[in-house]
Write a protein that holds these residues in place. Structure first.
Motif, mmCIF file in Angstrom:
data_model
loop_
_atom_site.group_PDB
_atom_site.id
_atom_site.type_symbol
_atom_site.label_atom_id
_atom_site.label_comp_id
_atom_site.label_asym_id
_atom_site.label_seq_id
_atom_site.Cartn_x
_atom_site.Cartn_y
_atom_site.Cartn_z
ATOM 1 N N HIS A 2 0.515 -0.166 1.287
ATOM 2 C CA HIS A 2 0.766 -0.844 2.558
ATOM 3 C C HIS A 2 2.184 -1.398 2.498
ATOM 4 O O HIS A 2 2.492 -2.240 1.653
ATOM 5 C CB HIS A 2 -0.251 -1.957 2.785
ATOM 6 C CG HIS A 2 -0.052 -2.736 4.050
ATOM 7 N ND1 HIS A 2 -0.817 -3.833 4.387
ATOM 8 C CD2 HIS A 2 0.833 -2.588 5.081
ATOM 9 C CE1 HIS A 2 -0.409 -4.324 5.549
ATOM 10 N NE2 HIS A 2 0.593 -3.583 5.981
ATOM 11 N N ASP A 25 -0.292 6.339 4.045
ATOM 12 C CA ASP A 25 0.031 4.947 3.765
ATOM 13 C C ASP A 25 -0.053 4.120 5.051
ATOM 14 O O ASP A 25 0.073 4.651 6.159
ATOM 15 C CB ASP A 25 1.435 4.818 3.180
ATOM 16 C CG ASP A 25 1.539 5.405 1.781
ATOM 17 O OD1 ASP A 25 0.513 5.433 1.081
ATOM 18 O OD2 ASP A 25 2.636 5.829 1.394
ATOM 19 N N GLU A 26 -0.228 2.832 4.885
ATOM 20 C CA GLU A 26 -0.269 1.899 6.013
ATOM 21 C C GLU A 26 1.089 1.237 6.164
ATOM 22 O O GLU A 26 1.686 0.820 5.172
ATOM 23 C CB GLU A 26 -1.348 0.840 5.776
ATOM 24 C CG GLU A 26 -1.488 -0.180 6.890
ATOM 25 C CD GLU A 26 -2.540 -1.235 6.600
ATOM 26 O OE1 GLU A 26 -2.637 -2.193 7.388
ATOM 27 O OE2 GLU A 26 -3.238 -1.112 5.576
ATOM 28 N N THR A 28 3.282 -1.716 8.422
ATOM 29 C CA THR A 28 3.449 -2.767 9.424
ATOM 30 C C THR A 28 4.923 -2.803 9.784
ATOM 31 O O THR A 28 5.776 -3.001 8.903
ATOM 32 C CB THR A 28 2.998 -4.134 8.885
ATOM 33 O OG1 THR A 28 1.601 -4.095 8.599
ATOM 34 C CG2 THR A 28 3.273 -5.232 9.904
ATOM 35 N N ARG A 65 0.837 -10.280 5.211
ATOM 36 C CA ARG A 65 -0.387 -10.410 4.424
ATOM 37 C C ARG A 65 -0.995 -9.036 4.162
ATOM 38 O O ARG A 65 -1.160 -8.224 5.062
ATOM 39 C CB ARG A 65 -1.414 -11.280 5.148
ATOM 40 C CG ARG A 65 -0.957 -12.709 5.423
ATOM 41 C CD ARG A 65 -0.828 -13.533 4.158
ATOM 42 N NE ARG A 65 -0.373 -14.903 4.459
ATOM 43 C CZ ARG A 65 0.038 -15.771 3.552
ATOM 44 N NH1 ARG A 65 0.055 -15.424 2.282
ATOM 45 N NH2 ARG A 65 0.443 -16.971 3.917
ATOM 46 N N GLY A 66 -1.319 -8.793 2.897
ATOM 47 C CA GLY A 66 -1.956 -7.537 2.519
ATOM 48 C C GLY A 66 -0.986 -6.431 2.167
ATOM 49 O O GLY A 66 -1.398 -5.365 1.696
ATOM 50 N N ALA A 67 0.310 -6.654 2.384
ATOM 51 C CA ALA A 67 1.286 -5.616 2.068
ATOM 52 C C ALA A 67 1.525 -5.547 0.562
ATOM 53 O O ALA A 67 1.419 -6.547 -0.150
ATOM 54 C CB ALA A 67 2.600 -5.873 2.800
ATOM 55 N N ASP A 68 1.856 -4.349 0.091
ATOM 56 C CA ASP A 68 2.214 -4.151 -1.308
ATOM 57 C C ASP A 68 3.719 -4.242 -1.519
ATOM 58 O O ASP A 68 4.179 -4.511 -2.629
ATOM 59 C CB ASP A 68 1.744 -2.768 -1.780
ATOM 60 C CG ASP A 68 0.244 -2.595 -1.630
ATOM 61 O OD1 ASP A 68 -0.504 -3.351 -2.265
ATOM 62 O OD2 ASP A 68 -0.182 -1.703 -0.859
ATOM 63 N N ALA A 103 3.706 -14.726 0.839
ATOM 64 C CA ALA A 103 2.560 -13.842 1.073
ATOM 65 C C ALA A 103 2.089 -13.139 -0.196
ATOM 66 O O ALA A 103 1.113 -12.384 -0.156
ATOM 67 C CB ALA A 103 2.921 -12.800 2.131
ATOM 68 N N VAL A 105 3.822 -10.868 -1.933
ATOM 69 C CA VAL A 105 4.316 -9.490 -1.997
ATOM 70 C C VAL A 105 5.470 -9.453 -2.987
ATOM 71 O O VAL A 105 6.482 -10.122 -2.779
ATOM 72 C CB VAL A 105 4.782 -8.991 -0.614
ATOM 73 C CG1 VAL A 105 5.220 -7.533 -0.689
ATOM 74 C CG2 VAL A 105 3.683 -9.173 0.425
#
Length: 236
Positions: A2, A25-26, A28, A65-68, A103, A105
């Protein structure tokens, strides 16, 4: 993976988004202009409207939030004055770092610019106009701030300095190293290098590295793999 991309409507950013989302891949995509949401969504990303010149770190962290990993691909753009070079190319890059830390990351890819060393220590080369000098100074200041955080163990940072950007078809072959001769490179090849660097950062995190990029003879994947295998040989 992500990945959150700041400046997601930029040319390199959109090419990178497509490369990432096409393989599953995700992404944002952070954009300033609501009119860009449809384009970024069409590239496969989840678009988030955030103005990095006015948002605070808490707001940006919420979008991460949630990103790598995060990628800073934003820029004040042509026609903007020296003041906006600082508020976007420096301050927004630093804000993204603040938000990434908040966050949780760790991996940060900064798309900088070839030639920033020309303005190191306050130099102002006479052949460069005032606005371009301001741009290079902003990019260099962003690099220095991020690399300081990397040295302190707060972020895993990769700085990529592409040469002159073109809209030519991707060659798939580049010259990527700690220092390269001045040259140009297709934006599509920059995006491909970014994708590979994100993959490497996920598996071989280094404290901080600075890489310069122009067109060359080495396949993109091999160029990035070679640098990773050298265990920091291209570290800045």
């Amino acid at each position: 993976m992500h990945v959150a991309i700041a400046g997601a409507h930029g040319k390199v950013a959109r090419l990178l988004t497509r490369l990432l989302t096409e393989r599953g891949d995700e992404v944002t995509g952070l954009v300033r202009d609501p009119a860009h949401v449809a384009d970024v969504g069409g590239d496969g990303a989840r678009a988030v409207v955030l103005d990095l010149e006015s948002a605070d770190a808490v707001e940006v962290a919420g979008a991460l939030r949630g990103a790598d990993a995060v990628v800073f691909a934003a820029g004040a753009g042509p026609g903007s004055g020296a003041a906006r070079k600082d508020t976007v190319d420096r301050a927004a890059a630093v804000l993204l770092a603040d938000a990434a830390e908040a966050a949780g990351v760790r991996d940060y890819l900064l798309i900088s610019s070839y030639g920033v060393d020309a303005v190191r220590d306050g130099a102002a080369p006479p052949e460069l106009d005032e606005v371009f000098v301001a741009y290079l100074r902003a990019k260099l200041a962003a690099e220095q701030e991020l690399l300081a955080r990397a040295a302190a163990g707060r972020l895993h940072v990769t700085v990529l300095r592409p040469g002159g950007l073109t809209d030519e078809a991707p060659a798939g072959r580049v010259h990527l190293d700690a220092s390269v001769e001045r040259g140009s490179v297709p934006r599509a090849d920059v995006a491909a290098v970014c994708r590979e660097l994100l993959d490497v950062a996920a598996t071989v995190p280094l404290g901080g590295r600075v890489l310069e990029l122009v067109g060359g003879a080495e396949p993109v994947e091999l160029a990035v793999a070679r640098l990773a295998a050298h265990d920091g040989g291209a570290t800045g």
